[in-house]
Design a protein around this motif. Structure first.
Motif: not given
Length: 271
Positions: A217, A238, A240, A244, A248, A251, A253-254
């Motif tokens: 994160y 990462f 993003a 966040r 997030t 998501s 991608a996470f």
């Protein structure tokens, strides 16, 4: 030393920074042993500039040892560590300790703890006061900093520690498991404040974490370490968008990034 050196041909030592990134911290040939037992041996590393790097790995692999050597808190046996080609002595750093109760000077008021690194730099009283006021406003501090550390809650003490670390405008901010002793409410607050600081300043942050979700994160770069003797298991990036938030965490991608990190971690633990 500002250019990125490709160590991809070296076995077990993948390059830490992609070609598009600029290395801020370069570690070459690092050696460290305790009681004759090697923790790091011929260890090479690049950490990206203006990014949040979270260090994650098996218990006892030397996560805190690594950042403490880079920050100069403990000596390394051999090797070179440079910051944008500069030595540690030529670099301004900040450090947030895991044990905030022992990190603050109990005989100093909170406001004097925050001022301490500024006084070490020889800043005037007026400049010290101005910088402290800037930090108070940035963190929206509403408690009395003229009290002593033991008069505050744990979360407030850690907030004071972070303000002290940020006071001298560090080029690199080190945080050693900064949330491990905080309750969940304060963890969320500090986590969001660190995001705000990063967005406002672009300071390079190196965070040791024992919580994989927290690491992904917070991070642009997750540095995954092996068991001892410690090597780089992999580097996961990462990117993003920030800030966040809860979206997030859910998501795609996470979820993919966390799953990849978990797979790498479990492979190391099972060896």
């Amino acid at each position: 030393m500002n250019s990125v050196v490709d160590f991809s041909h070296v076995q077990h030592e993948p390059p830490a920074v992609p070609a598009a990134e600029r290395a801020h911290i370069t570690v070459r040939g690092l050696h460290k042993a305790f009681g004759g037992v090697p923790v790091y041996s011929d260890f090479n590393l690049d950490l990206p500039k203006g990014r949040v790097t979270c260090v994650f790995g098996p218990n006892g692999c030397g996560k805190s040892t690594l950042i403490n050597m880079i920050a100069g808190l403990i000596p390394h046996d051999a090797g070179d560590i440079l910051f944008d080609g500069k030595t540690l002595q030529q670099t301004t750093i900040g450090y947030v300790f895991q044990n905030y109760r022992e990190a603050l000077f109990p005989w100093m008021r909170a406001i004097d703890n925050i001022r301490y690194p500024l006084k070490l730099k020889g800043m005037s009283e007026a400049d010290c006061d101005a910088r402290v006021q800037e930090l108070i406003e940035s963190f929206d501090v509403r408690f009395d900093l003229n009290r002593y550390p033991y008069e505050f809650s744990g979360g407030q003490q850690q907030l004071i520690s972070i303000m002290r670390a940020l006071a001298p405008h560090p080029e690199v901010l080190f945080l050693d498991e900064p949330f491990s002793a905080l309750d969940y409410e304060m963890t969320l607050f500090i986590r969001e404040k660190l995001q705000e600081i990063f967005q406002a300043t672009g300071v390079t942050m190196i965070v040791v974490s024992h919580d994989l979700e927290e690491a992904v994160y917070l991070a642009n770069h997750i540095l995954l370490l092996t068991k001892r003797p410690t090597r780089v298991a992999d580097n996961v990036f990462f990117d993003a968008a920030r800030p966040r938030d809860l979206r997030t965490l859910s998501s795609d991608a996470f979820v993919r990034t966390k799953a990849r990190c978990l797979d790498i971690f479990q492979n190391e633990v099972r060896k």
